[in-house]
Motif scaffolding. Structure first.
Motif, PDB file in Angstrom:
ATOM      1  N   ARG A 108      10.513  16.281   4.967  1.00  0.00           N
ATOM      2  CA  ARG A 108      10.052  15.103   5.042  1.00  0.00           C
ATOM      3  C   ARG A 108       9.488  14.930   3.691  1.00  0.00           C
ATOM      4  O   ARG A 108       8.774  15.438   3.075  1.00  0.00           O
ATOM      5  CB  ARG A 108       9.165  14.588   6.200  1.00  0.00           C
ATOM      6  N   ASN A 127       6.702  12.417   1.026  1.00  0.00           N
ATOM      7  CA  ASN A 127       5.562  11.360   1.156  1.00  0.00           C
ATOM      8  C   ASN A 127       5.923  10.328  -0.005  1.00  0.00           C
ATOM      9  O   ASN A 127       6.446  10.774  -1.083  1.00  0.00           O
ATOM     10  CB  ASN A 127       4.199  12.270   0.799  1.00  0.00           C
ATOM     11  N   VAL A 128       5.823   9.029   0.477  1.00  0.00           N
ATOM     12  CA  VAL A 128       6.061   8.088  -0.322  1.00  0.00           C
ATOM     13  C   VAL A 128       4.995   7.086  -0.176  1.00  0.00           C
ATOM     14  O   VAL A 128       4.199   6.991   0.761  1.00  0.00           O
ATOM     15  CB  VAL A 128       7.358   7.230  -0.130  1.00  0.00           C
ATOM     16  N   HIS A 129       4.919   6.117  -1.020  1.00  0.00           N
ATOM     17  CA  HIS A 129       3.788   5.041  -1.285  1.00  0.00           C
ATOM     18  C   HIS A 129       4.303   4.022  -0.186  1.00  0.00           C
ATOM     19  O   HIS A 129       5.222   3.618   0.047  1.00  0.00           O
ATOM     20  CB  HIS A 129       3.798   4.080  -2.520  1.00  0.00           C
ATOM     21  N   HIS A 130       3.223   3.675   0.688  1.00  0.00           N
ATOM     22  CA  HIS A 130       3.411   2.332   1.703  1.00  0.00           C
ATOM     23  C   HIS A 130       3.423   0.995   1.103  1.00  0.00           C
ATOM     24  O   HIS A 130       2.519   0.619   0.466  1.00  0.00           O
ATOM     25  CB  HIS A 130       2.145   2.508   2.654  1.00  0.00           C
ATOM     26  N   LEU A 131       4.381   0.669   1.213  1.00  0.00           N
ATOM     27  CA  LEU A 131       4.840  -0.882   0.510  1.00  0.00           C
ATOM     28  C   LEU A 131       5.130  -1.907   1.755  1.00  0.00           C
ATOM     29  O   LEU A 131       6.092  -1.764   2.562  1.00  0.00           O
ATOM     30  CB  LEU A 131       6.031  -0.897  -0.286  1.00  0.00           C
ATOM     31  N   ASN A 132       4.208  -2.950   1.959  1.00  0.00           N
ATOM     32  CA  ASN A 132       4.205  -3.896   2.851  1.00  0.00           C
ATOM     33  C   ASN A 132       4.857  -4.999   2.209  1.00  0.00           C
ATOM     34  O   ASN A 132       4.823  -5.127   0.856  1.00  0.00           O
ATOM     35  CB  ASN A 132       3.040  -3.922   3.958  1.00  0.00           C
ATOM     36  N   ARG A 191       4.606  -5.973  -1.949  1.00  0.00           N
ATOM     37  CA  ARG A 191       5.893  -6.055  -2.853  1.00  0.00           C
ATOM     38  C   ARG A 191       5.812  -7.530  -3.508  1.00  0.00           C
ATOM     39  O   ARG A 191       6.378  -7.635  -4.462  1.00  0.00           O
ATOM     40  CB  ARG A 191       6.926  -6.083  -1.735  1.00  0.00           C
TER      41      ARG A 191
END
Length: 101
Positions: free
Chosen positions: A16, A18-23, A27
């Motif tokens: 898995r 880790n990525v940035h959380h983009l809501n 955006r």
């Protein structure tokens, strides 16, 4: 289990990431900033843009206790120079900067 997953079902194991959380609001803000940045630099100033990056490199060796193992019959047989890894609170470091225009 591995034979069932890999050979029979033709699947592969992945880690898995880790990525940035983009809501949606993030955006939208990124899109607004991109539009502002694009408007700020007119087509005739493209050759005057400087892209730069910097990176801090430390001299201290990275230690991964899970992967760096020592094989010995007794703990007392291991020399202290191998058994212990010296570290300091503020290791020597080097800052590298590069720019492209």
């Amino acid at each position: 289990m591995r034979k069932l997953g890999v050979e029979d079902l033709v699947m592969k194991s992945y880690k898995r990431k880790n990525v940035h959380h983009l809501n949606d609001s993030i955006r939208r803000k990124r899109l607004e900033k991109c539009i502002q940045l694009k408007a700020r630099f007119a087509p005739w100033t493209e050759d005057q843009i400087l892209f730069s990056d910097e990176q801090l490199f430390t001299v201290e060796k990275a230690n991964n206790r899970q992967n760096d193992r020592i094989l010995a019959s007794r703990s007392q047989d291991i020399p202290d120079s191998i058994k212990y890894i010296d570290r300091v609170q503020k290791p020597l470091s080097l800052m590298v900067w590069a720019g492209v225009s």
